[in-house]
Write a protein that holds these residues in place. Structure first.
Motif, PDB file in Angstrom:
ATOM      1  N   LEU A 104       0.768  -1.582  -0.157  1.00  0.00           N
ATOM      2  CA  LEU A 104       0.281  -0.020  -0.010  1.00  0.00           C
ATOM      3  C   LEU A 104       0.182   1.065  -0.248  1.00  0.00           C
ATOM      4  N   SER A 105       1.965   1.443   0.287  1.00  0.00           N
ATOM      5  CA  SER A 105       2.899   2.191   0.447  1.00  0.00           C
ATOM      6  C   SER A 105       4.127   1.843  -0.068  1.00  0.00           C
ATOM      7  N   PRO A 106       4.984   2.521  -1.248  1.00  0.00           N
ATOM      8  CA  PRO A 106       6.098   2.353  -1.505  1.00  0.00           C
ATOM      9  C   PRO A 106       6.583   1.043  -0.858  1.00  0.00           C
ATOM     10  N   ALA A 107       7.258  -0.274  -1.136  1.00  0.00           N
ATOM     11  CA  ALA A 107       8.407  -0.912  -0.784  1.00  0.00           C
ATOM     12  C   ALA A 107      10.033  -0.741  -1.011  1.00  0.00           C
ATOM     13  N   VAL A 108      10.485  -0.771  -0.073  1.00  0.00           N
ATOM     14  CA  VAL A 108      12.259  -0.894  -0.494  1.00  0.00           C
ATOM     15  C   VAL A 108      12.490  -2.046  -0.288  1.00  0.00           C
ATOM     16  N   PHE A 109      13.084  -3.141  -1.319  1.00  0.00           N
ATOM     17  CA  PHE A 109      13.571  -4.328  -0.670  1.00  0.00           C
ATOM     18  C   PHE A 109      14.858  -4.459  -1.397  1.00  0.00           C
ATOM     19  N   LYS A 110      15.947  -4.834  -0.195  1.00  0.00           N
ATOM     20  CA  LYS A 110      17.314  -4.629  -0.545  1.00  0.00           C
ATOM     21  C   LYS A 110      17.803  -5.771  -1.303  1.00  0.00           C
ATOM     22  N   LEU A 111      18.532  -6.121  -2.002  1.00  0.00           N
ATOM     23  CA  LEU A 111      18.904  -7.404  -1.812  1.00  0.00           C
ATOM     24  C   LEU A 111      20.917  -7.582  -2.314  1.00  0.00           C
ATOM     25  N   ASP A 112      21.798  -8.199  -1.908  1.00  0.00           N
ATOM     26  CA  ASP A 112      23.118  -7.376  -1.840  1.00  0.00           C
ATOM     27  C   ASP A 112      23.057  -6.178  -1.836  1.00  0.00           C
ATOM     28  N   LEU A 154       4.654  -5.157  11.031  1.00  0.00           N
ATOM     29  CA  LEU A 154       6.215  -4.809  11.244  1.00  0.00           C
ATOM     30  C   LEU A 154       6.709  -3.879   9.959  1.00  0.00           C
ATOM     31  N   HIS A 155       5.819  -3.905   8.696  1.00  0.00           N
ATOM     32  CA  HIS A 155       5.771  -3.717   6.854  1.00  0.00           C
ATOM     33  C   HIS A 155       6.626  -4.083   6.932  1.00  0.00           C
ATOM     34  N   PHE A 156       7.137  -4.522   5.817  1.00  0.00           N
ATOM     35  CA  PHE A 156       7.782  -5.496   4.831  1.00  0.00           C
ATOM     36  C   PHE A 156       8.790  -4.322   3.981  1.00  0.00           C
ATOM     37  N   GLY A 157      10.311  -4.945   3.976  1.00  0.00           N
ATOM     38  CA  GLY A 157      11.616  -4.261   3.239  1.00  0.00           C
ATOM     39  C   GLY A 157      12.119  -3.450   4.465  1.00  0.00           C
ATOM     40  N   GLN A 158      12.712  -2.299   4.097  1.00  0.00           N
ATOM     41  CA  GLN A 158      13.314  -1.131   4.633  1.00  0.00           C
ATOM     42  C   GLN A 158      12.512  -0.110   4.895  1.00  0.00           C
ATOM     43  N   LYS A 159      13.244   1.409   6.139  1.00  0.00           N
ATOM     44  CA  LYS A 159      12.277   2.338   6.278  1.00  0.00           C
ATOM     45  C   LYS A 159      11.434   2.341   6.583  1.00  0.00           C
ATOM     46  N   ALA A 160      10.805   1.318   7.167  1.00  0.00           N
ATOM     47  CA  ALA A 160       9.399   1.374   8.055  1.00  0.00           C
ATOM     48  C   ALA A 160       9.212   3.158   9.028  1.00  0.00           C
ATOM     49  N   ALA A 161      10.531   3.312   9.181  1.00  0.00           N
ATOM     50  CA  ALA A 161      10.739   4.596   9.724  1.00  0.00           C
ATOM     51  C   ALA A 161       9.864   5.559   9.215  1.00  0.00           C
ATOM     52  N   PHE A 162       9.673   5.221   7.882  1.00  0.00           N
ATOM     53  CA  PHE A 162       9.779   6.531   7.222  1.00  0.00           C
ATOM     54  C   PHE A 162       8.142   6.250   6.538  1.00  0.00           C
ATOM     55  N   GLY A 163       7.537   5.189   7.027  1.00  0.00           N
ATOM     56  CA  GLY A 163       6.065   4.730   6.697  1.00  0.00           C
ATOM     57  C   GLY A 163       6.094   3.394   5.606  1.00  0.00           C
ATOM     58  N   LEU A 164       7.336   3.228   4.502  1.00  0.00           N
ATOM     59  CA  LEU A 164       7.435   2.359   3.384  1.00  0.00           C
ATOM     60  C   LEU A 164       6.554   1.089   3.853  1.00  0.00           C
ATOM     61  N   GLY A 165       6.425   0.401   2.894  1.00  0.00           N
ATOM     62  CA  GLY A 165       6.156  -0.722   3.227  1.00  0.00           C
ATOM     63  C   GLY A 165       5.554  -1.551   3.762  1.00  0.00           C
ATOM     64  N   ARG A 223      10.747 -13.824  -1.898  1.00  0.00           N
ATOM     65  CA  ARG A 223      11.097 -13.659  -0.733  1.00  0.00           C
ATOM     66  C   ARG A 223      10.191 -13.568   0.530  1.00  0.00           C
ATOM     67  N   PHE A 224       9.193 -13.245   0.126  1.00  0.00           N
ATOM     68  CA  PHE A 224       7.477 -12.528   1.668  1.00  0.00           C
ATOM     69  C   PHE A 224       8.075 -13.685   2.709  1.00  0.00           C
ATOM     70  N   HIS A 227      11.133 -13.289   4.523  1.00  0.00           N
ATOM     71  CA  HIS A 227      11.760 -11.815   4.907  1.00  0.00           C
ATOM     72  C   HIS A 227      10.919 -11.600   5.936  1.00  0.00           C
ATOM     73  N   SER A 228       9.771 -11.663   5.811  1.00  0.00           N
ATOM     74  CA  SER A 228       8.998 -11.394   7.039  1.00  0.00           C
ATOM     75  C   SER A 228       9.532 -11.958   8.596  1.00  0.00           C
ATOM     76  N   ILE A 229       9.749 -13.476   8.517  1.00  0.00           N
ATOM     77  CA  ILE A 229      10.376 -13.492   9.446  1.00  0.00           C
ATOM     78  C   ILE A 229      11.335 -13.634  10.125  1.00  0.00           C
ATOM     79  N   GLY A 230      12.117 -13.126   9.483  1.00  0.00           N
ATOM     80  CA  GLY A 230      13.529 -11.796   9.633  1.00  0.00           C
ATOM     81  C   GLY A 230      13.433 -11.103   9.951  1.00  0.00           C
ATOM     82  N   ARG A 231      12.771 -10.372   9.540  1.00  0.00           N
ATOM     83  CA  ARG A 231      12.637  -9.071  10.218  1.00  0.00           C
ATOM     84  C   ARG A 231      11.248  -8.648  11.181  1.00  0.00           C
TER      85      ARG A 231
END
Length: 345
Positions: free
Chosen positions: A223-231, A326-337, A244-245, A248-252
């Protein structure tokens, strides 16, 4: 997330239910701001709100001189733990940014209408780009709502955050907004500007429940831009997001558990999820952001839209529900993912 941040038994066929996931808990508050002057704000407000909060609360929450760059007490400083880099890789602070008008409808599969525009895929990508250049306009008295979700012991700072915003307001895009009211997730009133003698109340605590859900077809909506980084580089591949959904959700969830409790779960069983992507409707959302602290433009581009998976996914649903919190991907502190998982069958 890097694989070394958690341990997974990839060969498990009947993993035991992970009871510790129910120990993830949080408090959240929904703030209603009111413009005190005319304002035009960017379409995505996550970075604008996060920056305004960081600027306001540095002095209120910092427990050591020089916080933000050379904090003297990073292990105990509330500001540092919420707004600066965490060595465990997960901040216990999630911003629930207001969605730009129309974006969630597009993510669910609706039509793309102005002020949104689509363009051809970028080089080496297969999904179209999406951009919105129109700003949000507010007249004096116009309202704006967003949420703050603080995990575990970090939620103790939530009352101080609300109190700081109530006293000073927030400067968004050069315009001043004041706090009109705040409520918790259940709608319980935490603060009302019309009752200045009543102190800010503590939001009710919430926790996850690892329920058993049957699912043979699901739709994962970003629903909001999801930033998902690999390497160390963001990916815009539908196959990577789909494949990887759950991992990644387990890892987060593991990282957030450690960030909240200070304890790392000794073993995490990989759920026996057998699924394949059967469809997707994704966009590369172009989201340039100007950092006033670093005085440069940063690339916050992410994926919006949805992916459909089919297969046996019941064992993975607790982790999918954790991703919704918990959101998905990086930068959840900015509302992403921000993620919503719909069970279609």
């Amino acid at each position: 997330l890097p694989h070394e941040s958690y341990t997974i038994n990839q060969m498990a066929s009947n993993p035991e239910r992970q009871e510790w996931i129910e120990k993830l808990w949080w408090r959240e508050a929904w703030l209603m701001l009111e413009a005190t002057e005319p304002a035009t704000l960017p379409p995505y407000l996550g970075s604008t709100i996060r920056g305004a909060l960081g600027h306001l609360l540095r002095a209120a929450l910092c427990e050591g001189s020089g916080c933000g760059h050379e904090c003297q007490r990073p292990e105990t400083c509330r500001y540092y733990s919420l707004f600066e880099q965490n060595r465990d890789g997960a901040k216990p602070f999630l911003l629930l940014a207001p969605p730009p008008p129309g974006l969630e409808e597009i993510a669910m599969g609706g039509p793309v209408n102005l002020p949104y525009r689509t363009c051809a895929p970028r080089n080496n990508e297969r999904i179209p780009t999406l951009r919105c250049e129109a700003g949000w306009k507010f007249d004096p008295g116009g309202t704006l709502q967003f949420g703050l979700r603080l995990m575990g012991v970090a939620s103790n700072a939530l009352v101080a955050i609300l109190d700081g915003v109530a006293r000073c307001g927030l400067a968004l895009g050069g315009a001043q907004f004041r706090l009109a009211s705040a409520r918790d997730a259940s709608g319980q009133l935490l603060y009302d500007r019309r009752l200045p003698a009543v102190p800010v109340q503590v939001p009710a605590a919430q926790s996850l429940t690892a329920e058993n859900e049957k699912a043979t077809r699901i739709r994962i909506v970003f629903l909001s831009p999801a930033v998902f980084k690999l390497d160390r580089a963001p990916t815009f591949s539908p196959e990577e997001f789909a494949g990887r959904f759950f991992e990644h959700s387990i890892g987060r969830a593991v990282q957030m558990y450690r960030a909240c409790s200070g304890v790392r779960p000794p073993w995490v069983e990989a759920p026996p999820v057998r699924a394949e992507m059967v469809g997707h409707h994704l966009y590369h959302y172009e989201l340039p952001r100007h950092s006033f602290r670093q005085d440069k433009w940063l690339d916050f581009d992410g994926v919006v839209g949805h992916i459909d998976l089919a297969g046996d996914m019941g064992a993975g649903m607790p982790w999918a529900r954790a991703a919704e919190v918990l959101h998905f991907g990086q930068k959840a502190a900015f509302g992403l993912g921000k993620v919503r998982v719909l069970v279609l069958e």
